[in-house]
Design a protein around this motif. Structure first.
Motif, short mmCIF file in Angstrom:
data_model
loop_
_atom_site.label_atom_id
_atom_site.label_comp_id
_atom_site.label_asym_id
_atom_site.label_seq_id
_atom_site.Cartn_x
_atom_site.Cartn_y
_atom_site.Cartn_z
N SER A 15 0.79 -1.21 0.00
CA SER A 15 0.00 0.00 0.00
C SER A 15 0.82 1.26 0.00
O SER A 15 1.89 1.32 0.56
CB SER A 15 -0.91 -0.01 1.23
OG SER A 15 -1.72 1.12 1.27
N LEU A 16 0.26 2.29 -0.63
CA LEU A 16 0.83 3.62 -0.53
C LEU A 16 0.22 4.38 0.64
O LEU A 16 0.63 5.49 0.94
CB LEU A 16 0.53 4.40 -1.83
CG LEU A 16 1.20 3.88 -3.10
CD1 LEU A 16 0.78 4.74 -4.28
CD2 LEU A 16 2.70 3.87 -2.97
N TRP A 17 -0.81 3.80 1.27
CA TRP A 17 -1.50 4.49 2.35
C TRP A 17 -0.59 4.62 3.56
O TRP A 17 0.15 3.72 3.91
CB TRP A 17 -2.75 3.73 2.76
CG TRP A 17 -3.74 3.57 1.66
CD1 TRP A 17 -3.96 4.41 0.60
CD2 TRP A 17 -4.67 2.50 1.49
NE1 TRP A 17 -4.95 3.93 -0.20
CE2 TRP A 17 -5.41 2.75 0.31
CE3 TRP A 17 -4.95 1.35 2.21
CZ2 TRP A 17 -6.41 1.92 -0.14
CZ3 TRP A 17 -5.94 0.50 1.76
CH2 TRP A 17 -6.67 0.79 0.60
N GLY A 18 -0.68 5.75 4.27
CA GLY A 18 0.09 5.92 5.48
C GLY A 18 -0.63 5.40 6.70
O GLY A 18 -0.02 5.00 7.68
N GLN A 19 -1.95 5.39 6.66
CA GLN A 19 -2.73 5.05 7.84
C GLN A 19 -2.63 3.56 8.16
O GLN A 19 -2.89 2.71 7.32
CB GLN A 19 -4.21 5.42 7.60
CG GLN A 19 -4.42 6.87 7.21
CD GLN A 19 -4.29 7.12 5.71
OE1 GLN A 19 -3.88 6.26 4.97
NE2 GLN A 19 -4.64 8.31 5.28
N GLU A 178 -10.49 8.12 15.04
CA GLU A 178 -9.26 8.89 15.12
C GLU A 178 -8.07 7.94 15.24
O GLU A 178 -8.16 6.88 15.87
CB GLU A 178 -9.29 9.85 16.31
CG GLU A 178 -10.37 10.91 16.20
CD GLU A 178 -10.52 11.74 17.47
OE1 GLU A 178 -9.68 11.60 18.37
OE2 GLU A 178 -11.49 12.52 17.56
N GLU A 179 -6.96 8.34 14.63
CA GLU A 179 -5.71 7.57 14.69
C GLU A 179 -4.57 8.53 14.98
O GLU A 179 -4.34 9.48 14.23
CB GLU A 179 -5.47 6.85 13.36
CG GLU A 179 -4.15 6.08 13.30
CD GLU A 179 -3.96 5.32 11.99
OE1 GLU A 179 -2.82 5.24 11.51
OE2 GLU A 179 -4.97 4.80 11.44
N TYR A 180 -3.84 8.29 16.08
CA TYR A 180 -2.74 9.15 16.50
C TYR A 180 -1.43 8.38 16.47
O TYR A 180 -1.36 7.24 16.93
CB TYR A 180 -2.97 9.67 17.93
CG TYR A 180 -4.25 10.47 18.10
CD1 TYR A 180 -4.33 11.79 17.65
CD2 TYR A 180 -5.36 9.91 18.72
CE1 TYR A 180 -5.49 12.52 17.82
CE2 TYR A 180 -6.53 10.63 18.88
CZ TYR A 180 -6.59 11.93 18.43
OH TYR A 180 -7.76 12.66 18.58
N TRP A 181 -0.39 9.02 15.93
CA TRP A 181 0.95 8.42 15.91
C TRP A 181 1.84 9.13 16.94
O TRP A 181 1.87 10.36 16.99
CB TRP A 181 1.59 8.57 14.55
CG TRP A 181 0.91 7.87 13.42
CD1 TRP A 181 -0.30 7.24 13.43
CD2 TRP A 181 1.41 7.75 12.09
NE1 TRP A 181 -0.58 6.73 12.20
CE2 TRP A 181 0.45 7.03 11.35
CE3 TRP A 181 2.57 8.18 11.46
CZ2 TRP A 181 0.62 6.74 9.99
CZ3 TRP A 181 2.74 7.90 10.12
CH2 TRP A 181 1.77 7.17 9.40
N PHE A 182 2.60 8.32 17.72
CA PHE A 182 3.53 8.86 18.70
C PHE A 182 4.91 8.26 18.50
O PHE A 182 5.04 7.05 18.30
CB PHE A 182 3.06 8.56 20.13
CG PHE A 182 1.75 9.21 20.50
CD1 PHE A 182 1.72 10.46 21.10
CD2 PHE A 182 0.54 8.56 20.24
CE1 PHE A 182 0.51 11.05 21.45
CE2 PHE A 182 -0.66 9.15 20.58
CZ PHE A 182 -0.68 10.40 21.18
N TYR A 191 -4.93 11.19 12.03
CA TYR A 191 -5.88 10.93 10.95
C TYR A 191 -7.29 10.85 11.54
O TYR A 191 -7.48 10.38 12.67
CB TYR A 191 -5.57 9.62 10.24
CG TYR A 191 -4.29 9.63 9.44
CD1 TYR A 191 -4.25 10.16 8.16
CD2 TYR A 191 -3.11 9.11 9.98
CE1 TYR A 191 -3.06 10.18 7.43
CE2 TYR A 191 -1.93 9.12 9.24
CZ TYR A 191 -1.91 9.66 7.97
OH TYR A 191 -0.74 9.68 7.25
N TYR A 192 -8.27 11.27 10.74
CA TYR A 192 -9.67 11.21 11.15
C TYR A 192 -10.44 10.37 10.13
O TYR A 192 -10.25 10.52 8.92
CB TYR A 192 -10.27 12.61 11.23
CG TYR A 192 -9.55 13.52 12.19
CD1 TYR A 192 -9.85 13.50 13.56
CD2 TYR A 192 -8.56 14.39 11.75
CE1 TYR A 192 -9.16 14.33 14.45
CE2 TYR A 192 -7.88 15.22 12.63
CZ TYR A 192 -8.18 15.18 13.98
OH TYR A 192 -7.51 16.00 14.86
#
Length: 276
Positions: A15-19, A178-182, A191-192
């Motif tokens: 995938s090219l998707w980041g999520q 919601e998706e949060y990266w840390f 991302y929403y």
């Protein structure tokens, strides 16, 4: 043909998707649904044909996907005149994807999938070996779930990379919103996810340049809940690709067509199949 690489990536699951929720959880779900449709309809081969904007066939294009009668192995071959052939082998156990092996030129990527006692994905481990560069790269995703079955967190780690923690927020019905990266305790991306009738319609993030929320993906569906339209928007908004899809009566995809901002066709794939 432009965007042919993108098509191939979408076809075999890379995938090219980041999520990560979109890649790991939804991506696997879509792949499993296609596999089940092939088995139900007793399809043992899918053939893809690439068509140019003028209606002619793309020279050198090959896309064949073959499923063993026992359902334990699927092999996909992709080739075009501008790059080396690629072979993707999917191994299934108890009708679930267990292993994927991708071979192209000197590079082999092996991905292993693990599941928890409820059948939900809980581990992905990918190992990429470059026999020419004598280099091996590994990456692991560990997924965690809430008691209601919704994914809550993912930890990504591997050799030569910092550990990334992904935290997910779900609504009262269990849909991820919601998706949060840390990384090293600092939030680095958000991302929403938006839905209509429990179908994912938009994946959105904040664009610093535009100073507003802009979608990465916009989806539309028909009355059979099949994806009929997907709009991909680059992060800076300069590139927009609009994919449209049609389906055979058995639910398998019949056509994929990509158009640019000016509605010019930049890629079109038609699919046929053979039964057992």
């Amino acid at each position: 043909m432009k965007w042919l690489l993108l098509f191939c990536i979408l076809m075999h699951g890379n995938s090219l998707w980041g999520q990560f929720y979109l890649n790991d959880i939804i991506g696997l779900k879509v792949s499993q649904e296609k596999y089940q449709m092939m088995r139900k309809s007793k399809i043992n081969k899918i053939i893809g044909n690439s068509i140019e904007a003028d209606g002619s066939n793309t020279k050198g294009f090959i896309l064949n996907q073959e499923l063993q009668i026992d359902g334990k192995k699927m092999t996909t071959t992709i080739a075009n005149s501008s790059s080396s052939p690629e072979k993707i082998t999917n191994i299934y156990e108890l009708s679930k994807l267990k292993r994927t092996i991708v071979n192209k030129s000197s590079i082999e990527t092996k991905t292993e999938y693990g599941y928890n006692e409820n059948g939900a994905l809980n581990k992905i481990t990918s190992t990429t070996i470059d026999s020419v560069q004598k280099k091996t790269v590994t990456e692991t995703h560990i997924w965690y779930y809430q008691p209601n079955g919704s994914p809550s967190k993912m930890i990504k780690f591997g050799n030569g990379m910092d550990t990334l923690t992904v935290e997910l927020v779900s609504d009262s019905s269990g849909l991820i919103i919601e998706e949060y990266w840390f990384k090293k305790g600092k939030k680095i991306e958000t991302y929403y996810y938006y839905y209509s009738n429990n179908q994912l319609t938009d994946v959105v993030r904040f664009n610093i340049k535009a100073n507003r929320l802009i979608p990465d993906f916009v989806y539309e569906y028909n009355q059979q809940n099949q994806l009929t339209s997907m709009i991909q928007i680059s992060f800076n908004g300069s590139a927009v690709v609009h994919w449209t899809y049609t389906y055979h009566s058995n639910g398998l995809r019949e056509t994929e067509t990509a158009r640019d901002k000016a509605k010019n066709i930049i890629a079109k794939i038609t699919y046929s199949f053979e039964r057992q």
